[in-house]
Every structure is written in C-alpha cells, then in structure tokens.
Design a protein around this motif. Structure first.
Motif, PDB file in Angstrom:
ATOM      1  N   GLY A 139     -12.468  -3.447  -5.309  1.00 38.60           N
ATOM      2  CA  GLY A 139     -13.313  -4.301  -4.480  1.00 38.60           C
ATOM      3  C   GLY A 139     -14.769  -4.311  -4.900  1.00 38.60           C
ATOM      4  N   LYS A 140     -15.291  -3.145  -5.268  1.00 41.02           N
ATOM      5  CA  LYS A 140     -16.691  -3.070  -5.674  1.00 41.02           C
ATOM      6  C   LYS A 140     -16.929  -3.883  -6.950  1.00 41.02           C
ATOM      7  N   GLU A 141     -16.011  -3.799  -7.897  1.00 39.00           N
ATOM      8  CA  GLU A 141     -16.150  -4.586  -9.136  1.00 39.00           C
ATOM      9  C   GLU A 141     -16.115  -6.084  -8.843  1.00 39.00           C
ATOM     10  N   ASP A 192     -14.223 -19.915   2.272  1.00 42.49           N
ATOM     11  CA  ASP A 192     -15.308 -19.715   3.230  1.00 42.49           C
ATOM     12  C   ASP A 192     -15.531 -18.232   3.499  1.00 42.49           C
ATOM     13  N   LEU A 193     -14.469 -17.438   3.299  1.00 40.90           N
ATOM     14  CA  LEU A 193     -14.542 -16.012   3.587  1.00 40.90           C
ATOM     15  C   LEU A 193     -13.507 -15.282   2.724  1.00 40.90           C
ATOM     16  N   ILE A 194     -13.909 -14.111   2.236  1.00 40.97           N
ATOM     17  CA  ILE A 194     -12.970 -13.236   1.538  1.00 40.97           C
ATOM     18  C   ILE A 194     -12.871 -11.946   2.341  1.00 40.97           C
ATOM     19  N   ILE A 195     -11.645 -11.565   2.656  1.00 38.95           N
ATOM     20  CA  ILE A 195     -11.400 -10.281   3.309  1.00 38.95           C
ATOM     21  C   ILE A 195     -10.863  -9.381   2.203  1.00 38.95           C
ATOM     22  N   LEU A 196     -11.661  -8.397   1.848  1.00 39.49           N
ATOM     23  CA  LEU A 196     -11.452  -7.651   0.614  1.00 39.49           C
ATOM     24  C   LEU A 196     -11.254  -6.166   0.876  1.00 39.49           C
ATOM     25  N   ASP A 197     -10.161  -5.629   0.348  1.00 36.15           N
ATOM     26  CA  ASP A 197      -9.934  -4.187   0.417  1.00 36.15           C
ATOM     27  C   ASP A 197     -10.813  -3.528  -0.650  1.00 36.15           C
TER      28      ASP A 197
END
Length: 119
Positions: free
Chosen positions: A61-63, A48-53
């Motif tokens: 993270g950008k990739e 439902d959600l990704i907490i991404l560095d």
C-alpha cells in the motif's frame, strides 16, 4: 451516476464484505487483490475513492501511495491496516490519504467515512 470505488485487499473475505457494503450504499465497486493489479486498474480507469490495504503482496500500500503521489494523481484514499497506529506517522505526509482505518473496523463508522469523503 454512482461513485467509483476501488477496493484493494489481498483477503477475499474483506473484498467480499466491502463489495457487499459499498454496493448496498449505491457505489460502483471494482476489486484488486494485489498492488500490481491495483496500479494496472488505476492506470486504465478513474476512481473517486481507493480503499487500500497497507500490507499487500508484491507492491504494498505504501508503494502504491508513493507512485500515485509522484504521478500527482488526485484520488482520495482510505488506508486500512491492522497496525493503524504504527503507520500514522509515515503516512501523514501523503495528502491523498483521507483516513486511516484500523482492522477490524466498525461497518457503520466505515460507511460514514466513505460518505463523508465522497460528498
């Protein structure tokens, strides 16, 4: 049924902290320490959600965001960065990024962001 959250960060302390916070709020938390591990999990499970560095080894993270966007995945993302102000411009076009949170962050504010996105 609890909401599924994937926490992606290469720092064990951050993963542990976010796991403690999010499980105490009633969420089910999965962890990944690299971008590659995160992509493998995203392809096998639904979140439902990704907490991404933003800064990760191997696949950053950008990739990950670019890959998910290309695949037209419908997942909300909270992006964390020590350079939140610097990345806002390059990330603002990516619709799945619902918040950019600067590290270090306020835990109450963080929980409020998560709750608001998952309502």
């Amino acid at each position: 049924m609890p909401k599924e959250i994937l926490v992606v960060d290469d720092q064990p302390g951050i993963r542990l902290l976010l796991t403690d916070i999010l499980t105490s709020e009633g969420y089910h938390v999965s962890l990944a320490s690299t971008g590659k591990e995160a992509l493998d999990k995203i392809n096998k499970e639904s979140y439902d959600l990704i907490i991404l560095d933003y800064k990760l080894p191997i696949v950053d993270g950008k990739e990950i965001l670019e890959i998910l966007e290309k695949e037209e995945r419908d997942i909300s993302v909270i992006l964390m960065s020590g350079m939140a102000e610097n990345i806002k411009q390059e990330i603002e076009k990516i619709k799945m990024v619902r918040r950019i949170i600067a590290k270090p962050f306020n835990i109450k504010d963080f929980c409020a962001h998560v709750e608001e996105i998952l309502l």
